[in-house]
Write a protein that holds these residues in place. Structure first.
Motif, PDB file in Angstrom:
ATOM      1  N   ALA A   7      -0.295  -3.254  -2.714  1.00 52.48           N
ATOM      2  CA  ALA A   7      -1.256  -2.646  -1.794  1.00 52.48           C
ATOM      3  C   ALA A   7      -1.425  -3.517  -0.556  1.00 52.48           C
ATOM      4  CB  ALA A   7      -2.596  -2.451  -2.494  1.00 52.48           C
ATOM      5  N   SER A   8      -1.513  -4.827  -0.768  1.00 50.74           N
ATOM      6  CA  SER A   8      -1.633  -5.761   0.347  1.00 50.74           C
ATOM      7  C   SER A   8      -0.394  -5.729   1.230  1.00 50.74           C
ATOM      8  CB  SER A   8      -1.864  -7.179  -0.193  1.00 50.74           C
ATOM      9  OG  SER A   8      -1.811  -8.130   0.843  1.00 50.74           O
ATOM     10  N   SER A   9       0.765  -5.813   0.590  1.00 50.31           N
ATOM     11  CA  SER A   9       2.023  -5.849   1.338  1.00 50.31           C
ATOM     12  C   SER A   9       2.255  -4.568   2.128  1.00 50.31           C
ATOM     13  CB  SER A   9       3.182  -6.095   0.369  1.00 50.31           C
ATOM     14  OG  SER A   9       4.412  -6.115   1.046  1.00 50.31           O
ATOM     15  N   GLU A  10       1.925  -3.432   1.514  1.00 50.09           N
ATOM     16  CA  GLU A  10       2.244  -2.148   2.139  1.00 50.09           C
ATOM     17  C   GLU A  10       1.206  -1.693   3.149  1.00 50.09           C
ATOM     18  OE1 GLU A  10       5.103  -0.891   1.848  1.00 50.09           O
ATOM     19  OE2 GLU A  10       5.805  -2.201   0.256  1.00 50.09           O
ATOM     20  N   ILE A  11       0.140  -2.415   3.319  1.00 48.65           N
ATOM     21  CA  ILE A  11      -0.711  -2.192   4.492  1.00 48.65           C
ATOM     22  C   ILE A  11       0.073  -2.571   5.744  1.00 48.65           C
ATOM     23  CG2 ILE A  11      -2.743  -3.071   5.730  1.00 48.65           C
ATOM     24  CD1 ILE A  11      -4.137  -3.309   3.014  1.00 48.65           C
ATOM     25  N   ILE A  12       0.914  -3.584   5.603  1.00 50.23           N
ATOM     26  CA  ILE A  12       1.676  -4.122   6.735  1.00 50.23           C
ATOM     27  C   ILE A  12       3.051  -3.486   6.871  1.00 50.23           C
ATOM     28  CG2 ILE A  12       2.743  -6.231   7.648  1.00 50.23           C
ATOM     29  CD1 ILE A  12       0.449  -7.802   6.346  1.00 50.23           C
ATOM     30  N   ALA A  13       3.761  -3.281   5.762  1.00 52.55           N
ATOM     31  CA  ALA A  13       5.183  -2.917   5.786  1.00 52.55           C
ATOM     32  C   ALA A  13       5.520  -1.703   6.638  1.00 52.55           C
ATOM     33  CB  ALA A  13       5.684  -2.728   4.355  1.00 52.55           C
ATOM     34  N   PRO A  14       4.829  -0.557   6.501  1.00 57.01           N
ATOM     35  CA  PRO A  14       5.252   0.600   7.301  1.00 57.01           C
ATOM     36  C   PRO A  14       4.984   0.459   8.791  1.00 57.01           C
ATOM     37  CG  PRO A  14       3.241   1.106   6.086  1.00 57.01           C
ATOM     38  CD  PRO A  14       3.734  -0.228   5.589  1.00 57.01           C
ATOM     39  N   LEU A  15       4.070  -0.443   9.156  1.00 56.09           N
ATOM     40  CA  LEU A  15       3.754  -0.652  10.571  1.00 56.09           C
ATOM     41  C   LEU A  15       4.607  -1.735  11.206  1.00 56.09           C
ATOM     42  CD1 LEU A  15      -0.154  -0.565  10.310  1.00 56.09           C
ATOM     43  CD2 LEU A  15       1.363   1.297  11.026  1.00 56.09           C
ATOM     44  N   LEU A  16       5.201  -2.593  10.390  1.00 56.22           N
ATOM     45  CA  LEU A  16       5.888  -3.767  10.928  1.00 56.22           C
ATOM     46  C   LEU A  16       7.096  -3.421  11.804  1.00 56.22           C
ATOM     47  CD1 LEU A  16       5.725  -6.823  11.008  1.00 56.22           C
ATOM     48  CD2 LEU A  16       7.175  -6.904   8.966  1.00 56.22           C
ATOM     49  N   PRO A  17       7.995  -2.508  11.393  1.00 60.38           N
ATOM     50  CA  PRO A  17       9.146  -2.207  12.269  1.00 60.38           C
ATOM     51  C   PRO A  17       8.710  -1.696  13.641  1.00 60.38           C
ATOM     52  CG  PRO A  17       9.489  -1.276  10.089  1.00 60.38           C
ATOM     53  CD  PRO A  17       8.076  -1.739  10.133  1.00 60.38           C
ATOM     54  N   LEU A  18       7.712  -0.807  13.670  1.00 57.73           N
ATOM     55  CA  LEU A  18       7.238  -0.272  14.944  1.00 57.73           C
ATOM     56  C   LEU A  18       6.502  -1.340  15.747  1.00 57.73           C
ATOM     57  CD1 LEU A  18       5.956   3.198  13.680  1.00 57.73           C
ATOM     58  CD2 LEU A  18       8.208   2.592  14.582  1.00 57.73           C
ATOM     59  N   PHE A  19       5.791  -2.249  15.054  1.00 65.67           N
ATOM     60  CA  PHE A  19       5.131  -3.372  15.720  1.00 65.67           C
ATOM     61  C   PHE A  19       6.166  -4.287  16.377  1.00 65.67           C
ATOM     62  CE2 PHE A  19       3.494  -7.806  15.285  1.00 65.67           C
ATOM     63  CZ  PHE A  19       2.426  -7.725  16.169  1.00 65.67           C
ATOM     64  N   LEU A  20       7.254  -4.551  15.654  1.00 70.18           N
ATOM     65  CA  LEU A  20       8.299  -5.423  16.189  1.00 70.18           C
ATOM     66  C   LEU A  20       8.988  -4.803  17.405  1.00 70.18           C
ATOM     67  CD1 LEU A  20       9.853  -6.662  12.837  1.00 70.18           C
ATOM     68  CD2 LEU A  20       8.926  -8.154  14.612  1.00 70.18           C
ATOM     69  N   VAL A  21       9.384  -3.538  17.258  1.00 72.73           N
ATOM     70  CA  VAL A  21      10.148  -2.887  18.326  1.00 72.73           C
ATOM     71  C   VAL A  21       9.236  -2.454  19.474  1.00 72.73           C
ATOM     72  CG1 VAL A  21      11.623  -0.910  18.889  1.00 72.73           C
ATOM     73  CG2 VAL A  21      11.958  -2.140  16.739  1.00 72.73           C
ATOM     74  N   GLY A  22       8.081  -1.836  19.130  1.00 77.38           N
ATOM     75  CA  GLY A  22       7.226  -1.273  20.164  1.00 77.38           C
ATOM     76  C   GLY A  22       6.300  -2.268  20.830  1.00 77.38           C
ATOM     77  N   GLY A 135      -1.862   1.099  -0.150  1.00 82.44           N
ATOM     78  CA  GLY A 135      -1.768   0.266   1.045  1.00 82.44           C
ATOM     79  C   GLY A 135      -1.650   1.062   2.340  1.00 82.44           C
ATOM     80  N   PRO A 136      -0.656   1.952   2.455  1.00 86.23           N
ATOM     81  CA  PRO A 136      -0.559   2.743   3.693  1.00 86.23           C
ATOM     82  C   PRO A 136      -1.761   3.645   3.935  1.00 86.23           C
ATOM     83  CG  PRO A 136       1.525   2.775   2.514  1.00 86.23           C
ATOM     84  CD  PRO A 136       0.531   2.127   1.599  1.00 86.23           C
ATOM     85  N   LEU A 137      -2.399   4.133   2.860  1.00 81.32           N
ATOM     86  CA  LEU A 137      -3.610   4.940   3.049  1.00 81.32           C
ATOM     87  C   LEU A 137      -4.734   4.108   3.660  1.00 81.32           C
ATOM     88  CD1 LEU A 137      -3.701   7.125  -0.201  1.00 81.32           C
ATOM     89  CD2 LEU A 137      -3.180   7.865   2.140  1.00 81.32           C
ATOM     90  N   ILE A 138      -4.827   2.855   3.225  1.00 82.11           N
ATOM     91  CA  ILE A 138      -5.801   1.947   3.839  1.00 82.11           C
ATOM     92  C   ILE A 138      -5.458   1.740   5.307  1.00 82.11           C
ATOM     93  CG2 ILE A 138      -6.668  -0.424   3.859  1.00 82.11           C
ATOM     94  CD1 ILE A 138      -6.294  -0.454   0.816  1.00 82.11           C
ATOM     95  N   ALA A 139      -4.175   1.529   5.592  1.00 85.61           N
ATOM     96  CA  ALA A 139      -3.738   1.341   6.978  1.00 85.61           C
ATOM     97  C   ALA A 139      -4.043   2.581   7.814  1.00 85.61           C
ATOM     98  CB  ALA A 139      -2.243   1.028   7.023  1.00 85.61           C
ATOM     99  N   LEU A 140      -3.778   3.760   7.247  1.00 85.22           N
ATOM    100  CA  LEU A 140      -4.033   5.008   7.966  1.00 85.22           C
ATOM    101  C   LEU A 140      -5.523   5.170   8.247  1.00 85.22           C
ATOM    102  CD1 LEU A 140      -2.743   7.616   9.054  1.00 85.22           C
ATOM    103  CD2 LEU A 140      -3.146   8.644   6.809  1.00 85.22           C
ATOM    104  N   ALA A 141      -6.364   4.848   7.250  1.00 79.22           N
ATOM    105  CA  ALA A 141      -7.810   4.954   7.439  1.00 79.22           C
ATOM    106  C   ALA A 141      -8.295   4.000   8.527  1.00 79.22           C
ATOM    107  CB  ALA A 141      -8.527   4.671   6.123  1.00 79.22           C
ATOM    108  N   CYS A 142      -7.716   2.805   8.541  1.00 78.29           N
ATOM    109  CA  CYS A 142      -8.110   1.821   9.556  1.00 78.29           C
ATOM    110  C   CYS A 142      -7.679   2.262  10.956  1.00 78.29           C
ATOM    111  CB  CYS A 142      -7.506   0.456   9.234  1.00 78.29           C
ATOM    112  SG  CYS A 142      -8.180  -0.337   7.764  1.00 78.29           S
ATOM    113  N   LEU A 143      -6.454   2.807  11.058  1.00 78.78           N
ATOM    114  CA  LEU A 143      -5.932   3.218  12.355  1.00 78.78           C
ATOM    115  C   LEU A 143      -6.618   4.479  12.872  1.00 78.78           C
ATOM    116  CD1 LEU A 143      -2.099   2.671  11.786  1.00 78.78           C
ATOM    117  CD2 LEU A 143      -3.527   1.399  13.390  1.00 78.78           C
ATOM    118  N   GLN A 144      -6.677   5.497  12.011  1.00 83.11           N
ATOM    119  CA  GLN A 144      -7.172   6.798  12.439  1.00 83.11           C
ATOM    120  C   GLN A 144      -8.688   6.923  12.309  1.00 83.11           C
ATOM    121  OE1 GLN A 144      -4.576   7.938  14.142  1.00 83.11           O
ATOM    122  NE2 GLN A 144      -4.342   9.914  13.131  1.00 83.11           N
ATOM    123  N   GLY A 145      -9.209   6.481  11.154  1.00 85.61           N
ATOM    124  CA  GLY A 145     -10.639   6.645  10.907  1.00 85.61           C
ATOM    125  C   GLY A 145     -11.508   5.645  11.641  1.00 85.61           C
TER     126      GLY A 145
END
Length: 384
Positions: A7-22, A135-145
């Motif tokens: 859960a901890s790792s996957e808060i970061i993982a799906p955002l990391l490639p876009l963070f690096l490139v974008g 993890g990604p649901l937490i990330a989504l809630a933080c970003l969107q909510g």
């Protein structure tokens, strides 16, 4: 423990490639280098930690140390200002993974009877992937909510990471292997001789069994490329964590049944079926042209892990006596992790020089070759 860590790792993982490139402006090739190098470091340390856990006959101290290191370092990605800094943070994070991985798998193999080994590893992977749903649901809630910036979302990963360490320290129990359990099925060697198995070479069947896995890994690049391909197909950045959730929901739902099925049908048939499905999914990503196809392919891709992850680890445990399982899992993780480095770097290079289609088709072709090789393997000798 694994649920919370993922859960901890996957808060970061799906955002990391876009963070690096974008955000940081790195190349696709750099994304491959970061992920491949991180996994290679983890793999080499798994070899050392697995061997050491066999020598001292203790798994838990290494497990606790590994989870602690990763949980402390992982959220520091929020401070990164360059691709090189992300690389350094990811390397230390994977040091923690490397220390804990092989001892944890050996501990798990010793915790269940052989008839439930595939199911146990499948269930472990299911819990791991369930964390990757949360993890990604937490990330989504933080970003969107909550409207958090991406860097602030990375700090949130510290909370489940700390809870994982607490669980490791307080609740994980280590079961010692008895001398009687060191005897292989249908082996003429006495139990006493097997007690010194940590000093003996690993069986030849072990090396022949993992060789196709290494070949498959050479075509199995980091999933960060799948996220980049999804973005190419039109999936919005804010929905990338949700796409990651879909993937891990299928992984979690299919892992326990897949592992249990390997207990009944054998490990290799499940692995071969998973690799063939992987080739089909990669071919699908090569020719996909619409956003909905990315969602569908991610869902099917999750079933690959349900068929293969628990089956592969159970096969490794089958191929060696109990006293060598830490070392065996260390080699398994090391070889696959080292192969992941050129796999990701080459995939990113092919993508940059030619196209994403060429890169995905190459990965599919390697998976088919590995499937044929695995299908030709003989049955293991060690299963206890």
């Amino acid at each position: 423990m694994s649920f919370l860590t993922d859960a901890s790792s996957e808060i970061i993982a799906p955002l990391l490639p876009l963070f690096l490139v974008g955000t940081l402006g790195t190349s696709v090739r750099m994304v491959g280098l970061i992920e491949g190098a991180a996994e290679a470091v983890a793999a080499l340390l798994k070899l050392a930690s697995g061997w050491w856990s066999d020598r001292v006959a203790r798994r838990k101290p290494l497990i606790v140390a590994g989870y602690t290191i990763a949980s402390v370092v992982r959220p520091l990605v929020a401070l990164a200002q360059s691709g090189a800094q992300v690389l350094a943070i990811r390397l230390v994070d994977r040091v923690g993974k490397g220390i804990r991985g092989a001892p944890r798998d050996a501990l798990l193999a010793a915790s269940v009877p052989v008839a439930q080994r595939g199911r146990a590893f499948g269930f472990h992977r299911a819990a791991d992937h369930a964390g990757a749903v949360v993890g990604p649901l937490i990330a989504l809630a933080c970003l969107q909510g909550l409207g958090m910036p991406v860097r602030h979302v990375f700090w949130v990963a510290a909370v489940p990471g700390a809870l994982a360490v607490l669980v490791a320290v307080v609740f994980v129990r280590e079961r010692r292997v008895t001398p009687a359990e060191l005897k292989p099925v249908a082996s003429p060697e006495p139990v006493a001789a097997q007690a010194t198995a940590t000093k003996a070479p690993l069986p030849r069947t072990f090396w022949s069994g993992i060789a196709p896995m290494v070949l498959f890994t050479l075509g199995n690049s980091t999933d960060a490329f799948l996220l980049l391909r999804a973005a190419q197909l039109g999936v919005a950045t804010a929905l990338i964590p949700l796409l990651w959730v879909v993937l891990h929901l299928v992984k979690s739902a299919s892992s326990t049944p897949g592992g249990a099925l390997s207990d009944r049908l054998g490990r290799r048939p499940l692995i071969v079926a998973g690799w063939v499905l992987y080739a089909a999914v990669y071919a699908g990503f090569a020719f996909a042209e619409a956003q909905w196809q990315a969602w569908a392919l991610f869902a099917v891709y999750g079933a690959v892990f349900g068929l293969t992850e628990g089956s592969e680890k159970a096969l490794v445990a089958d191929l060696v006596p109990a006293a060598q399982r830490g070392t065996a899992f260390g080699w398994y993780h090391a070889l696959l992790g080292v192969a992941a480095l050129p796999a990701s770097v080459l995939f990113g290079s092919v993508w940059d020089v030619w196209s994403s289609r060429t890169a995905f088709l190459a990965g599919a072709g390697i998976a088919i070759l590995a499937s044929v090789w695995m299908a030709l393997q003989i049955r293991p000798r060690w299963v206890v």
